[in-house]
Write a protein that holds these residues in place. Sequence first.
Motif, mmCIF file in Angstrom:
data_model
loop_
_atom_site.group_PDB
_atom_site.id
_atom_site.type_symbol
_atom_site.label_atom_id
_atom_site.label_comp_id
_atom_site.label_asym_id
_atom_site.label_seq_id
_atom_site.Cartn_x
_atom_site.Cartn_y
_atom_site.Cartn_z
ATOM 1 N N PRO A 34 0.826 -1.218 0.000
ATOM 2 C CA PRO A 34 0.000 0.000 0.000
ATOM 3 C C PRO A 34 0.858 1.265 0.000
ATOM 4 C CG PRO A 34 -0.578 -1.472 1.845
ATOM 5 C CD PRO A 34 0.667 -2.013 1.215
ATOM 6 N N VAL A 35 0.302 2.330 -0.534
ATOM 7 C CA VAL A 35 0.964 3.642 -0.464
ATOM 8 C C VAL A 35 0.056 4.567 0.336
ATOM 9 C CG1 VAL A 35 1.964 5.559 -1.736
ATOM 10 C CG2 VAL A 35 2.019 3.246 -2.708
ATOM 11 N N ILE A 36 0.521 4.910 1.546
ATOM 12 C CA ILE A 36 -0.282 5.706 2.461
ATOM 13 C C ILE A 36 0.372 7.080 2.613
ATOM 14 C CG2 ILE A 36 -1.279 5.830 4.787
ATOM 15 C CD1 ILE A 36 -2.199 3.390 3.117
ATOM 16 N N MET A 37 -0.467 8.089 2.589
ATOM 17 C CA MET A 37 0.017 9.457 2.731
ATOM 18 C C MET A 37 -0.575 10.052 4.013
ATOM 19 S SD MET A 37 -0.504 12.354 -0.207
ATOM 20 C CE MET A 37 0.583 11.726 -1.457
ATOM 21 N N HIS A 38 0.251 10.753 4.775
ATOM 22 C CA HIS A 38 -0.263 11.497 5.928
ATOM 23 C C HIS A 38 -0.006 12.979 5.677
ATOM 24 C CE1 HIS A 38 -0.095 13.118 10.180
ATOM 25 N NE2 HIS A 38 -1.271 12.536 10.149
ATOM 26 N N ALA A 39 -1.088 13.753 5.598
ATOM 27 C CA ALA A 39 -0.972 15.191 5.373
ATOM 28 C C ALA A 39 -1.309 15.904 6.668
ATOM 29 C CB ALA A 39 -1.923 15.632 4.256
ATOM 30 N N ASP A 94 -6.855 19.070 11.434
ATOM 31 C CA ASP A 94 -5.806 19.528 10.518
ATOM 32 C C ASP A 94 -4.902 18.416 10.004
ATOM 33 O OD1 ASP A 94 -4.335 19.062 12.862
ATOM 34 O OD2 ASP A 94 -2.851 20.531 12.247
ATOM 35 N N GLU A 95 -5.348 17.174 10.092
ATOM 36 C CA GLU A 95 -4.519 16.108 9.528
ATOM 37 C C GLU A 95 -5.380 14.977 9.001
ATOM 38 O OE1 GLU A 95 -2.389 13.517 12.311
ATOM 39 O OE2 GLU A 95 -3.169 14.757 13.922
ATOM 40 N N ALA A 96 -4.859 14.291 8.002
ATOM 41 C CA ALA A 96 -5.616 13.200 7.402
ATOM 42 C C ALA A 96 -4.668 12.149 6.839
ATOM 43 C CB ALA A 96 -6.510 13.730 6.280
ATOM 44 N N PHE A 97 -5.168 10.909 6.813
ATOM 45 C CA PHE A 97 -4.483 9.832 6.112
ATOM 46 C C PHE A 97 -5.177 9.616 4.770
ATOM 47 C CE2 PHE A 97 -3.573 8.849 10.551
ATOM 48 C CZ PHE A 97 -2.207 8.607 10.502
ATOM 49 N N LEU A 98 -4.373 9.392 3.722
ATOM 50 C CA LEU A 98 -4.926 9.095 2.410
ATOM 51 C C LEU A 98 -4.340 7.767 1.953
ATOM 52 C CD1 LEU A 98 -4.549 12.361 2.653
ATOM 53 C CD2 LEU A 98 -4.935 12.332 0.204
ATOM 54 N N ASP A 99 -5.191 6.863 1.510
ATOM 55 C CA ASP A 99 -4.704 5.644 0.878
ATOM 56 C C ASP A 99 -4.721 5.887 -0.617
ATOM 57 O OD1 ASP A 99 -4.193 3.198 -0.209
ATOM 58 O OD2 ASP A 99 -5.453 2.087 1.204
ATOM 59 N N ILE A 100 -3.537 6.127 -1.203
ATOM 60 C CA ILE A 100 -3.488 6.496 -2.623
ATOM 61 C C ILE A 100 -3.142 5.298 -3.511
ATOM 62 C CG2 ILE A 100 -2.948 8.924 -2.149
ATOM 63 C CD1 ILE A 100 -0.053 8.316 -2.983
ATOM 64 N N THR A 101 -3.108 4.093 -2.907
ATOM 65 C CA THR A 101 -2.730 2.900 -3.666
ATOM 66 C C THR A 101 -3.538 2.785 -4.954
ATOM 67 O OG1 THR A 101 -2.496 1.892 -1.487
ATOM 68 C CG2 THR A 101 -2.193 0.453 -3.383
ATOM 69 N N GLY A 102 -4.881 2.953 -4.802
ATOM 70 C CA GLY A 102 -5.757 2.747 -5.954
ATOM 71 C C GLY A 102 -5.778 3.920 -6.929
ATOM 72 N N ARG A 116 -9.688 15.213 -0.984
ATOM 73 C CA ARG A 116 -10.605 14.251 -1.608
ATOM 74 C C ARG A 116 -10.532 14.285 -3.130
ATOM 75 N NH1 ARG A 116 -13.575 15.386 2.950
ATOM 76 N NH2 ARG A 116 -13.490 13.577 4.317
ATOM 77 N N THR A 117 -9.854 15.297 -3.697
ATOM 78 C CA THR A 117 -9.670 15.268 -5.144
ATOM 79 C C THR A 117 -8.593 14.245 -5.523
ATOM 80 O OG1 THR A 117 -8.006 17.029 -5.119
ATOM 81 C CG2 THR A 117 -10.313 17.704 -5.390
ATOM 82 N N VAL A 118 -7.755 13.871 -4.546
ATOM 83 C CA VAL A 118 -6.716 12.877 -4.818
ATOM 84 C C VAL A 118 -7.306 11.473 -4.753
ATOM 85 C CG1 VAL A 118 -4.540 11.902 -3.989
ATOM 86 C CG2 VAL A 118 -4.900 14.375 -3.936
ATOM 87 N N VAL A 134 -6.594 2.691 6.367
ATOM 88 C CA VAL A 134 -7.164 4.037 6.283
ATOM 89 C C VAL A 134 -8.668 3.872 6.241
ATOM 90 C CG1 VAL A 134 -7.431 6.064 4.818
ATOM 91 C CG2 VAL A 134 -5.174 5.027 5.124
ATOM 92 N N SER A 135 -9.360 4.473 7.207
ATOM 93 C CA SER A 135 -10.792 4.304 7.298
ATOM 94 C C SER A 135 -11.462 5.593 6.843
ATOM 95 C CB SER A 135 -11.164 3.965 8.742
ATOM 96 O OG SER A 135 -12.440 4.458 9.042
ATOM 97 N N ALA A 136 -12.130 5.506 5.696
ATOM 98 C CA ALA A 136 -12.684 6.717 5.090
ATOM 99 C C ALA A 136 -13.978 7.150 5.756
ATOM 100 C CB ALA A 136 -12.904 6.504 3.597
ATOM 101 N N ALA A 137 -14.419 6.407 6.779
ATOM 102 C CA ALA A 137 -15.621 6.821 7.504
ATOM 103 C C ALA A 137 -15.375 8.209 8.080
ATOM 104 C CB ALA A 137 -15.934 5.841 8.617
ATOM 105 N N PRO A 138 -16.426 9.015 8.166
ATOM 106 C CA PRO A 138 -16.229 10.356 8.718
ATOM 107 C C PRO A 138 -15.651 10.278 10.120
ATOM 108 C CG PRO A 138 -18.569 9.811 8.535
ATOM 109 C CD PRO A 138 -17.812 8.733 7.838
ATOM 110 N N ALA A 139 -14.774 11.230 10.439
ATOM 111 C CA ALA A 139 -14.137 11.227 11.752
ATOM 112 C C ALA A 139 -15.193 11.405 12.836
ATOM 113 C CB ALA A 139 -13.115 12.347 11.824
ATOM 114 N N GLU A 140 -14.949 10.805 13.956
ATOM 115 C CA GLU A 140 -15.794 11.007 15.135
ATOM 116 C C GLU A 140 -15.828 12.502 15.446
ATOM 117 O OE1 GLU A 140 -17.469 9.240 18.877
ATOM 118 O OE2 GLU A 140 -17.574 8.932 16.748
ATOM 119 N N ARG A 141 -17.032 13.039 15.495
ATOM 120 C CA ARG A 141 -17.117 14.473 15.735
ATOM 121 C C ARG A 141 -17.474 14.748 17.191
ATOM 122 N NH1 ARG A 141 -21.035 17.080 11.570
ATOM 123 N NH2 ARG A 141 -22.165 15.138 11.873
#
Length: 403
Positions: free
Chosen positions: A2-7, A101-109, A89-91, A234-241
């Motif tokens: 997998p290729v995981i990005m943390h922004a 102010d931070e997110a994980f992106l699974d860019i594998t696909g 989310r455009t990626v 990477v869990s794309a479910a909305p973050a716990e608010r």
Amino acid sequence: MPVIMHADMDAFYASVELVRHPDLVGRPMWVGGSGRGVVLSASYEARACGVRSGMSSTRARRLCPAAVVIPPDFDAYAAASRGIFAILRTVTAQVEEASIDEAFLDITGSLRRLGGDPVAIGQRLRAQVADEQRVSCSVGIAPNKFLAKLASKQAKPDGLVQVRPEDVITFLHPLPVEAMWGVGESTAAALHRLGLMSVSDLAHTPRSTLHRAFGATQGNLLHDLAWGRDTRRVSAAPAERSIGSQETFARDTDDPALIAVELLRMSARTAERMRWAGVLGRTVGVSVRFADFTTISRSFTMPALTDVTDEIHAAAMTAYAKFNLQRARVRRIGVRVEGLVDIDRAYQQLPLDAPDRGMREVERAADMAVQRFGPRAVRRASLTGGGHSVAKSVDEIDGWADV
Ligand SMILES: [Mg+2]
């Protein structure tokens, strides 16, 4: 692999404020309380003086007397955050919002569609965030979340670090154990007591030793992480608010009546913010910070979803009672409603004939009056006259660590 990005945005609240106060660019500044509050987010110029988020304003002032202090504007940060996540989310749709102010992106696909080079994708993303939101962000790219988070930290500020699968061990093993994501102060201290200073030391310790010191679950986790193994997806479910409010007392207090009034004040403010946001919640958490800065929290889950002050206050009082505090002196107290759901989605779960219906209408009417005539128009009898005891109050969205 997998290729995981943390922004991760750099000094997020401070950066958003610098967009609005360009005259402060290049000067030491922080977002937070000016009196007895804490630093929420410091510019890199202030960090150079040793100022850190979470530090008391008093201490920060001593370290950096020339700094400008800006009171927080959480609506502005939430708006910037929404803009940033929209760019992410455009990626890929595989975006996990880890905090404001931070997110994980699974860019594998998405690799092929985006040209195949993760570093180029990360740099384009950074440029776009800087261009559209005028906030700098650091990006870590790695085979899993654990390593991506460590990589973005190394990239700060305003950089990008990629850890390729073949470089994992050379990247990871020289780091001190406390650099590991998830290893807090007490775990680090326990590792040090075992003579384990670097991640390499930890990796080369037999699992059985770690089991004895930390139990099987945490021992295995530490060992796996030390070898760069992390299976969390990477869990794309909305973050716990969550929405909350906290107060720092002008003087540390052990007066239960004063604390009860503050819990009511914060419950009212939290409920009002929830109605603004159109959300309901069931779990109310109360956190207490003592004079020595140790912080503990307890929560209570209500039988039904609500945004009514009295119900949130009652739950907060129940949660507070769980502390069973005798004469401990309280420095700061906070109320937070967690597990929020949108009101439209939740409406069918609301018992429409429940007795709280009338109360919700009253509070909505009060919100409208506040909008039209200002906050003095509507005040609860038990809250009028108070307020002098509170040095600083902070309304917050989604926590405040590391912004
Ligand atoms: Mg950050």
